[in-house]
Scaffold this motif. Structure first.
Motif, PDB file in Angstrom:
ATOM      1  N   SER A 289       0.823  -1.211   0.000  1.00  0.00           N
ATOM      2  CA  SER A 289       0.000   0.000   0.000  1.00  0.00           C
ATOM      3  C   SER A 289       0.854   1.256   0.000  1.00  0.00           C
ATOM      4  CB  SER A 289      -0.922  -0.004   1.222  1.00  0.00           C
ATOM      5  OG  SER A 289      -1.791  -1.114   1.184  1.00  0.00           O
ATOM      6  N   PHE A 290       1.958   1.211   0.722  1.00  0.00           N
ATOM      7  CA  PHE A 290       2.810   2.391   0.862  1.00  0.00           C
ATOM      8  C   PHE A 290       3.601   2.674  -0.414  1.00  0.00           C
ATOM      9  CE2 PHE A 290       6.444   4.834   2.510  1.00  0.00           C
ATOM     10  CZ  PHE A 290       5.769   5.798   3.251  1.00  0.00           C
ATOM     11  N   ILE A 291       4.006   1.608  -1.112  1.00  0.00           N
ATOM     12  CA  ILE A 291       4.893   1.789  -2.268  1.00  0.00           C
ATOM     13  C   ILE A 291       4.159   1.728  -3.600  1.00  0.00           C
ATOM     14  CG2 ILE A 291       6.900   0.836  -3.486  1.00  0.00           C
ATOM     15  CD1 ILE A 291       7.949  -0.159  -0.821  1.00  0.00           C
ATOM     16  N   PHE A 292       3.215   0.783  -3.728  1.00  0.00           N
ATOM     17  CA  PHE A 292       2.653   0.498  -5.053  1.00  0.00           C
ATOM     18  C   PHE A 292       1.230   1.008  -5.268  1.00  0.00           C
ATOM     19  CE2 PHE A 292       5.703  -2.969  -4.127  1.00  0.00           C
ATOM     20  CZ  PHE A 292       6.629  -2.695  -5.123  1.00  0.00           C
ATOM     21  N   ASP A 293       0.477   1.222  -4.198  1.00  0.00           N
ATOM     22  CA  ASP A 293      -0.906   1.662  -4.366  1.00  0.00           C
ATOM     23  C   ASP A 293      -0.934   3.149  -4.700  1.00  0.00           C
ATOM     24  OD1 ASP A 293      -3.587   2.069  -4.347  1.00  0.00           O
ATOM     25  OD2 ASP A 293      -3.954   1.176  -2.380  1.00  0.00           O
ATOM     26  N   GLU A 294      -1.388   3.467  -5.901  1.00  0.00           N
ATOM     27  CA  GLU A 294      -1.362   4.852  -6.372  1.00  0.00           C
ATOM     28  C   GLU A 294      -2.662   5.603  -6.111  1.00  0.00           C
ATOM     29  OE1 GLU A 294      -0.248   4.749 -10.462  1.00  0.00           O
ATOM     30  OE2 GLU A 294       1.802   4.063 -10.067  1.00  0.00           O
ATOM     31  N   GLU A 295      -3.715   4.900  -5.678  1.00  0.00           N
ATOM     32  CA  GLU A 295      -4.978   5.584  -5.415  1.00  0.00           C
ATOM     33  C   GLU A 295      -4.850   6.439  -4.155  1.00  0.00           C
ATOM     34  OE1 GLU A 295      -9.754   4.695  -4.697  1.00  0.00           O
ATOM     35  OE2 GLU A 295      -8.309   3.051  -4.651  1.00  0.00           O
ATOM     36  N   PRO A 296      -5.192   7.732  -4.222  1.00  0.00           N
ATOM     37  CA  PRO A 296      -5.118   8.591  -3.034  1.00  0.00           C
ATOM     38  C   PRO A 296      -5.999   8.041  -1.905  1.00  0.00           C
ATOM     39  CG  PRO A 296      -5.435   9.907  -5.014  1.00  0.00           C
ATOM     40  CD  PRO A 296      -5.637   8.469  -5.422  1.00  0.00           C
ATOM     41  N   ASN A 297      -5.480   8.065  -0.694  1.00  0.00           N
ATOM     42  CA  ASN A 297      -6.251   7.596   0.453  1.00  0.00           C
ATOM     43  C   ASN A 297      -6.229   8.647   1.561  1.00  0.00           C
ATOM     44  OD1 ASN A 297      -3.998   6.914   2.480  1.00  0.00           O
ATOM     45  ND2 ASN A 297      -3.346   5.792   0.652  1.00  0.00           N
ATOM     46  N   THR A 298      -6.914   8.362   2.631  1.00  0.00           N
ATOM     47  CA  THR A 298      -7.086   9.358   3.691  1.00  0.00           C
ATOM     48  C   THR A 298      -5.768   9.750   4.353  1.00  0.00           C
ATOM     49  OG1 THR A 298      -7.672   7.507   5.154  1.00  0.00           O
ATOM     50  CG2 THR A 298      -9.476   8.804   4.224  1.00  0.00           C
ATOM     51  N   ARG A 299      -4.756   8.895   4.274  1.00  0.00           N
ATOM     52  CA  ARG A 299      -3.457   9.275   4.832  1.00  0.00           C
ATOM     53  C   ARG A 299      -2.866  10.468   4.085  1.00  0.00           C
ATOM     54  NH1 ARG A 299      -2.604   7.876   9.667  1.00  0.00           N
ATOM     55  NH2 ARG A 299      -0.373   8.163   9.351  1.00  0.00           N
ATOM     56  N   ASP A 300      -3.297  10.672   2.846  1.00  0.00           N
ATOM     57  CA  ASP A 300      -2.778  11.793   2.058  1.00  0.00           C
ATOM     58  C   ASP A 300      -3.317  13.130   2.545  1.00  0.00           C
ATOM     59  OD1 ASP A 300      -1.230  10.254   0.221  1.00  0.00           O
ATOM     60  OD2 ASP A 300      -3.089   9.632  -0.747  1.00  0.00           O
ATOM     61  N   GLU A 301      -4.339  13.107   3.388  1.00  0.00           N
ATOM     62  CA  GLU A 301      -4.875  14.345   3.936  1.00  0.00           C
ATOM     63  C   GLU A 301      -4.797  14.366   5.461  1.00  0.00           C
ATOM     64  OE1 GLU A 301      -7.960  16.186   0.651  1.00  0.00           O
ATOM     65  OE2 GLU A 301      -8.764  15.316   2.496  1.00  0.00           O
ATOM     66  N   TYR A 302      -3.709  13.807   5.972  1.00  0.00           N
ATOM     67  CA  TYR A 302      -3.472  13.867   7.413  1.00  0.00           C
ATOM     68  C   TYR A 302      -2.473  14.994   7.664  1.00  0.00           C
ATOM     69  CZ  TYR A 302      -1.513  12.686  11.985  1.00  0.00           C
ATOM     70  OH  TYR A 302      -1.067  12.739  13.272  1.00  0.00           O
ATOM     71  N   PHE A 303      -2.933  16.062   8.271  1.00  0.00           N
ATOM     72  CA  PHE A 303      -2.085  17.236   8.507  1.00  0.00           C
ATOM     73  C   PHE A 303      -1.858  17.376  10.014  1.00  0.00           C
ATOM     74  CE2 PHE A 303      -4.706  18.128   4.715  1.00  0.00           C
ATOM     75  CZ  PHE A 303      -3.700  18.144   3.774  1.00  0.00           C
ATOM     76  N   HIS A 304      -0.634  17.141  10.435  1.00  0.00           N
ATOM     77  CA  HIS A 304      -0.360  17.110  11.873  1.00  0.00           C
ATOM     78  C   HIS A 304       0.318  18.372  12.391  1.00  0.00           C
ATOM     79  CE1 HIS A 304       3.998  16.524  11.337  1.00  0.00           C
ATOM     80  NE2 HIS A 304       3.655  15.822  10.272  1.00  0.00           N
ATOM     81  N   ALA A 305       1.029  19.098  11.538  1.00  0.00           N
ATOM     82  CA  ALA A 305       1.840  20.229  12.000  1.00  0.00           C
ATOM     83  C   ALA A 305       0.997  21.495  12.068  1.00  0.00           C
ATOM     84  CB  ALA A 305       3.045  20.418  11.067  1.00  0.00           C
ATOM     85  N   ARG A 306       0.360  21.714  13.238  1.00  0.00           N
ATOM     86  CA  ARG A 306      -0.520  22.879  13.339  1.00  0.00           C
ATOM     87  C   ARG A 306      -0.449  23.594  14.696  1.00  0.00           C
ATOM     88  NH1 ARG A 306      -4.631  18.767  13.696  1.00  0.00           N
ATOM     89  NH2 ARG A 306      -5.111  19.000  11.493  1.00  0.00           N
TER      90      ARG A 306
END
Length: 559
Positions: free
Chosen positions: A237-254
């Motif tokens: 999932s980390f290397i080969f799965d190209e479909e955007p998932n919810t981890r792509d919108e995890y913003f922690h630095a705030r």
């Protein structure tokens, strides 16, 4: 005291420790489904996932397969590897039997690991046996995150094996430990950070001129490789799965600087929910007393390991807190993996660090003078009693029992009322966790998972678009994380457990039922009555209650 009599007394102490561990676990075996256990990241998620996975027929599903029961097709990879021991326990046994067995396995090996580590490498003198066994027992009683298994509590056993190999031992037991631990622990929830630290340890040896020690290096590489094989779904999932998932919108630095500074000290004293150590009272006092002894007697060189562990403990707390500092933003925007992977979890090393520091702190106090030496048994006893007070049966006594939480009798009545194949319609919940419906076999549009398609997150958001517009906190929570794909309402906020005796009602609820129906939704399971149901095209079909349920369910159908 002769060696023989000492050996017998040590053996008796070990037996007593095992009996105490079993006593601690006894509520799980005595009460079963009527036991009280942790809800957060446990009943509201993992325990339901194991059951869903077991009944889905997708335990060995391919890397591109899905679980149709959740969000119209949750990626199979989101429910973890089939090579995990806890998955197999839940596949073979009923939920609470599997849970009790997992707790037993984890705590016994936590004790064994800490005992072996301290006895072999740090407190080998026979006079420290009480400290060694007492600390190992306390470590084994910590309220760890249940589905983490040996992810943190297995670190002492792994460190024992690595230190043996580093010293040149060739025993098969060391390699067996390193080979089996990946089958009962998580890479990303503990051992990635541990193995990184061990790698730094090996490199430090090289830099200090102690040689390359290839056997030590290979042992690290072997354990890492086994983890990557076991966690092949994560790797894919980390290397080969190209479909955007919810981890792509995890913003922690705030968070601002003053906030993370405060969080540093809060975490240093109180710890974190996933790696609870209950160290803020007696262990912290022992650590401070030992540090005072070191400072006053200038024992920096003799007690360098203790001093290092104290500094590392604080450093890990600071690292955890400052991972959320908004100053990271320029880097997270440039390097996307800093958002998708939670590097704050280096603080998962803290249970190991804190309890090793506790043992060495007790050793320093023991060696200092007769007056302080006499306090050591009381510190150990006090910490063990304190940990008993943190037993789930005590801490969560006001929460629903497992039986009341999953409410199988109540949801069976709902199934009979609808009287259609579960796969032929979709439901969502308000005021209760969707894991409850999932556990009972319903096909849900909502879920709790931090790895699912981003397109679904957006589609589901349309249902509650007007409610999120009312509440900035909820909007940020969903848009910048989205792990809880729940129907949020401004009135309820981030509360998901409204029991059947609640007097609260939902009024002025603004949900969009068209997006709900487009996703296949037909029914809403609400823990509270919706006063304006007809205005948002919902029709109350029935109200369900049960003596064995914590909830009253208002069944609404989308019109």
């Amino acid at each position: 005291m002769s060696f023989k009599s000492f050996a017998v007394s040590e053996q008796k102490l070990i037996y007593i420790a095992f009996l105490i561990i079993l006593l601690y676990l006894s509520p799980l075996f005595i009460f079963g489904e009527n036991a009280h256990i942790r809800v957060h990241d446990n009943l509201d998620s993992n325990l339901a996932w194991y059951k869903v996975l077991k009944e889905s027929g997708q335990l060995f599903g391919g890397v591109n397969s899905t679980i149709p029961q959740i969000i119209n097709g949750l990626p199979r990879n989101a429910l973890g590897t089939e090579f995990s021991g806890i998955v197999w326990l839940h596949s073979i046994f009923p939920t609470m039997t599997a849970y009790a067995l997992s707790q037993t396995i984890t705590r016994l090996f936590a004790f064994l690991g800490m005992y072996l580590l301290l006895k072999k490498h740090f407190l080998s003198d026979k006079k420290y046996v009480l400290i060694t066994i007492g600390t190992a027992l306390a470590f084994a009683l910590t309220p760890f995150w249940p589905s983490g298994m040996l992810s943190t509590l297995g670190m002492p056993l792994a460190l024992w094996a690595f230190l043996n190999i580093r010293k040149g031992e060739r025993g098969w037991k060391n390699y067996l430990v390193l080979a089996l631990l990946p089958l009962y622990s998580s890479f990303v929830l503990g051992f990635f950070f541990f193995l990184f630290a061990i790698g730094v340890f090996w490199l430090t040896d090289v830099i200090r001129g102690k040689g390359w020690n290839w056997r030590f290096f290979l042992s690290i590489a072997i354990m890492t490789s086994i983890f990557l094989i076991v966690e092949y779904r994560l790797v894919y999932s980390f290397i080969f799965d190209e479909e955007p998932n919810t981890r792509d919108e995890y913003f922690h630095a705030r968070l601002p600087f003053w906030w993370v500074t405060r969080l540093t000290f809060k975490n240093f004293v109180l710890g974190h929910t996933h790696v609870m150590t209950v160290h803020g009272l007696f262990i912290l006092l022992v650590t401070i007393l030992a540090l005072i002894v070191v400072i006053c007697k200038r024992l920096w060189k003799q007690e360098k390991v203790f001093v290092f562990l104290f500094a590392l403990n604080f450093g890990l707390s600071a690292w955890y807190a400052f991972w959320f500092y908004k100053g990271w933003l320029p880097l997270t925007e440039r390097f996307h993996f800093m958002d998708t992977f939670n590097f704050a979890r280096f603080h998962f090393l803290r249970p190991l660090v804190i309890y090793m520091g506790f043992a060495l702190g007790l050793k320093i106090i023991w060696d200092d003078n007769k007056t302080l030496k006499n306090t050591v048994p009381y510190f150990l006893l006090s910490q063990i009693i304190l940990l008993f007070l943190f037993n789930d049966e005590i801490i969560y006594r006001k929460k629903p029992t497992v039986k009341e939480f999953y409410a199988e009798e109540l949801f069976e009545n709902i199934k009979q009322h609808i009287d259609r194949p579960l796969s032929s319609y979709r439901v969502a919940s308000i005021g209760i966790h969707p894991a409850i419906a999932q556990y009972n076999g319903f096909y849900t549009l909502d879920t709790y998972n931090n790895f699912y398609p981003l397109t679904y997150k957006y589609a589901f958001r349309e249902i509650m678009d007007k409610e999120l517009a009312k509440n900035k906190r909820l909007r940020t929570y969903y848009d910048e994380w989205g792990g809880r794909c729940y129907i949020f309402t401004d009135q309820l906020g981030k509360h998901y457990m409204f029991k059947k005796n609640s007097k609260k009602t939902l009024n002025n609820l603004e949900l969009n039922m068209e997006p709900f129906k487009q996703l296949g939704g037909e029914y809403i399971f609400s823990a509270l009555p919706i006063e304006n149901a007809s205005e948002i095209k919902l029709q109350l079909e029935n109200v369900f209650e049960s003596g064995t349920s914590a909830w009253k369910i208002y069944l609404y159908k989308a019109m």
